[in-house]
Design a protein around this motif. Structure first.
Motif, PDB file in Angstrom:
ATOM      1  N   GLN A  84      37.003  39.300  44.098  1.00  8.20           N
ATOM      2  CA  GLN A  84      37.460  38.853  42.770  1.00  8.20           C
ATOM      3  C   GLN A  84      35.851  39.330  41.890  1.00  8.20           C
ATOM      4  N   ALA A  85      34.523  39.171  42.493  1.00  7.96           N
ATOM      5  CA  ALA A  85      33.516  39.451  41.900  1.00  7.96           C
ATOM      6  C   ALA A  85      33.265  41.053  41.593  1.00  7.96           C
ATOM      7  N   ASP A  86      34.178  41.811  42.774  1.00  7.65           N
ATOM      8  CA  ASP A  86      34.011  43.193  42.478  1.00  7.65           C
ATOM      9  C   ASP A  86      34.849  43.617  41.179  1.00  7.65           C
ATOM     10  N   LYS A  87      35.816  42.944  40.935  1.00  7.06           N
ATOM     11  CA  LYS A  87      36.828  43.328  39.685  1.00  7.06           C
ATOM     12  C   LYS A  87      35.837  43.355  38.584  1.00  7.06           C
ATOM     13  N   ALA A  88      35.091  42.533  38.250  1.00  4.78           N
ATOM     14  CA  ALA A  88      34.232  42.373  37.039  1.00  4.78           C
ATOM     15  C   ALA A  88      33.199  43.707  36.830  1.00  4.78           C
ATOM     16  N   ARG A  89      33.140  44.382  37.943  1.00  6.71           N
ATOM     17  CA  ARG A  89      32.132  45.341  38.354  1.00  6.71           C
ATOM     18  C   ARG A  89      32.784  46.641  38.407  1.00  6.71           C
ATOM     19  N   GLY A  90      34.078  46.662  38.089  1.00  8.85           N
ATOM     20  CA  GLY A  90      35.035  48.116  37.926  1.00  8.85           C
ATOM     21  C   GLY A  90      35.755  48.349  39.037  1.00  8.85           C
ATOM     22  N   ASN A  91      35.944  47.497  39.978  1.00  8.45           N
ATOM     23  CA  ASN A  91      36.905  47.640  41.018  1.00  8.45           C
ATOM     24  C   ASN A  91      38.375  47.301  40.652  1.00  8.45           C
ATOM     25  N   GLU A  92      38.857  48.284  39.927  1.00  9.05           N
ATOM     26  CA  GLU A  92      40.230  48.050  39.296  1.00  9.05           C
ATOM     27  C   GLU A  92      41.114  49.185  39.675  1.00  9.05           C
ATOM     28  N   GLU A  93      42.452  49.406  39.698  1.00  7.21           N
ATOM     29  CA  GLU A  93      43.481  50.225  39.890  1.00  7.21           C
ATOM     30  C   GLU A  93      43.413  51.312  38.587  1.00  7.21           C
ATOM     31  N   GLY A  94      42.223  51.930  38.294  1.00  8.24           N
ATOM     32  CA  GLY A  94      42.239  52.679  37.144  1.00  8.24           C
ATOM     33  C   GLY A  94      41.384  52.084  36.173  1.00  8.24           C
TER      34      GLY A  94
ATOM     35  N   THR B  35      31.451  49.994  43.531  1.00 15.94           N
ATOM     36  CA  THR B  35      31.407  48.580  43.294  1.00 15.94           C
ATOM     37  C   THR B  35      32.155  47.802  44.390  1.00 15.94           C
ATOM     38  N   ASN B  36      32.494  48.485  45.581  1.00 17.29           N
ATOM     39  CA  ASN B  36      33.347  47.834  46.607  1.00 17.29           C
ATOM     40  C   ASN B  36      32.655  47.018  47.644  1.00 17.29           C
ATOM     41  N   TYR B  37      31.998  46.108  47.052  1.00 17.33           N
ATOM     42  CA  TYR B  37      31.065  45.268  48.229  1.00 17.33           C
ATOM     43  C   TYR B  37      31.958  44.716  49.145  1.00 17.33           C
ATOM     44  N   ALA B  38      33.368  44.283  48.790  1.00 17.39           N
ATOM     45  CA  ALA B  38      34.082  43.572  49.728  1.00 17.39           C
ATOM     46  C   ALA B  38      34.545  44.328  50.743  1.00 17.39           C
TER      47      ALA B  38
ATOM     48  N   ARG C 198      21.660  45.726  53.997  1.00 18.00           N
ATOM     49  CA  ARG C 198      21.816  44.555  53.848  1.00 18.00           C
ATOM     50  C   ARG C 198      21.747  43.920  52.217  1.00 18.00           C
ATOM     51  N   ILE C 199      22.636  42.857  51.724  1.00 21.43           N
ATOM     52  CA  ILE C 199      22.422  42.583  50.515  1.00 21.43           C
ATOM     53  C   ILE C 199      22.584  41.101  50.575  1.00 21.43           C
ATOM     54  N   LYS C 200      21.775  40.328  49.994  1.00 21.43           N
ATOM     55  CA  LYS C 200      21.902  38.842  49.838  1.00 21.43           C
ATOM     56  C   LYS C 200      22.548  38.796  48.191  1.00 21.43           C
ATOM     57  N   TYR C 201      23.595  38.038  47.882  1.00 17.09           N
ATOM     58  CA  TYR C 201      24.511  38.136  46.803  1.00 17.09           C
ATOM     59  C   TYR C 201      24.699  36.847  46.265  1.00 17.09           C
ATOM     60  N   TRP C 202      24.585  36.471  45.076  1.00 19.79           N
ATOM     61  CA  TRP C 202      24.631  35.158  44.453  1.00 19.79           C
ATOM     62  C   TRP C 202      26.231  35.369  43.650  1.00 19.79           C
ATOM     63  N   ILE C 203      27.017  34.595  44.057  1.00 17.08           N
ATOM     64  CA  ILE C 203      28.116  34.523  43.141  1.00 17.08           C
ATOM     65  C   ILE C 203      28.460  33.089  42.552  1.00 17.08           C
ATOM     66  N   SER C 204      28.518  33.190  40.898  1.00 20.46           N
ATOM     67  CA  SER C 204      28.702  32.101  40.396  1.00 20.46           C
ATOM     68  C   SER C 204      30.190  31.267  40.960  1.00 20.46           C
ATOM     69  N   LYS C 205      30.091  29.985  41.376  1.00 20.70           N
ATOM     70  CA  LYS C 205      31.091  29.190  41.814  1.00 20.70           C
ATOM     71  C   LYS C 205      32.264  29.056  40.840  1.00 20.70           C
ATOM     72  N   LYS C 206      31.546  28.904  39.317  1.00 16.42           N
ATOM     73  CA  LYS C 206      32.505  28.509  38.081  1.00 16.42           C
ATOM     74  C   LYS C 206      33.168  29.749  37.809  1.00 16.42           C
ATOM     75  N   ARG C 207      32.358  30.864  37.702  1.00 16.28           N
ATOM     76  CA  ARG C 207      32.983  32.056  36.999  1.00 16.28           C
ATOM     77  C   ARG C 207      33.618  33.093  37.991  1.00 16.28           C
TER      78      ARG C 207
END
Length: 256
Positions: free
Chosen positions: A37-47, A134-137, A171-180
């Protein structure tokens, strides 16, 4: 049961139902789903297409660059992107093409694209992969997680490890907001565990996805872990969902 007890029982039951309707879906998200979900807000969309303005200060040297990015894909099927340099004039027409984890460079006058690494610097402390991928997942696996905070916001902190040597980082340490469910901070490490830079993400852009307004990244600020005065600011604007042809990412057409 008395009328009073029935009324209060109904009120309590209604509260429980509403609580689970609003909270349970978020609680039910796995760490992998949050990463996707976090990837989507950084450009990982279908076009999707957006514009980038970069400004960097590195050892006192100041650089600026404007790019147009077109991307398509998701964590399951892979991620493709094309980056076209708009400014400065002497770099106009330079292009970066990423097909999943493979990347090529092209420029006017070059007979054929040159294979390059997403890990190479593009400008300042921003790597090619910072802008193109932006494909961290898809590029990383979650090897650990913990609760944390950033800017007084409760986060899940994911420890990510590259699944392939072609990924931008080991390696990456990645903070993802639980609310957003947005990535708000990242620390980047070498394979030996040494942190060499950090990134802070902001989301002031919005776009409409399936009829719903969704936050989209507006700025990434990259700071060198050793040279604290070396900073690269990447500003994102004009995000728009669009149908993107697969031919956009055709390597044979990159130098045409």
């Amino acid at each position: 049961m008395s009328r009073f007890l029935k009324k209060n029982y109904f009120t309590l039951w209604s509260f429980v139902v509403l609580f689970f309707l609003n909270v349970a879906p978020l609680q039910a998200m796995t760490n992998q789903e949050m990463l996707e979900q976090a990837d989507k807000a950084r450009g990982n969309e279908e076009g999707i297409q957006w514009e980038i303005k970069m400004h960097s200060v590195e050892k006192g040297r100041v650089q600026d660059r404007t790019l147009l990015v077109i991307a398509k894909g998701n964590s399951a099927s892979g991620y493709n992107s094309l980056i076209d340099t708009l400014e400065p004039g002497n770099l106009k027409g330079q292009k970066l093409l990423m097909q999943d984890r493979n990347m090529w460079f092209a420029k006017p006058g070059l007979s054929k694209p040159v294979p390059i690494s997403p890990r190479q610097k593009l400008m300042g402390d921003a790597s090619n992969g910072d802008i193109a991928a932006t494909n961290y997942a898809g590029d990383y696996k979650i090897v650990g997680s913990e609760d944390g905070q950033f800017n007084n916001e409760d986060c899940v902190v994911l420890n990510l490890q590259a699944v392939d040597k072609r990924a931008t980082y080991d390696r990456i340490k990645y903070w993802i907001s639980k609310k957003r469910v947005l990535g708000v901070k990242a620390e980047f490490y070498t394979i030996s565990g040494k942190m060499f830079k950090t990134a802070i993400f902001e989301y002031k852009n919005r776009m409409t996805v399936e009829g719903k307004s969704q936050e989209f990244i507006s700025q990434m600020t990259i700071t060198n872990a050793i040279m604290k005065d070396d900073i690269t600011v990447v500003k994102y604007s004009r995000p728009v969902l669009k149908k993107v042809s697969d031919a956009t990412f055709n390597l044979n057409l990159l130098t045409k």
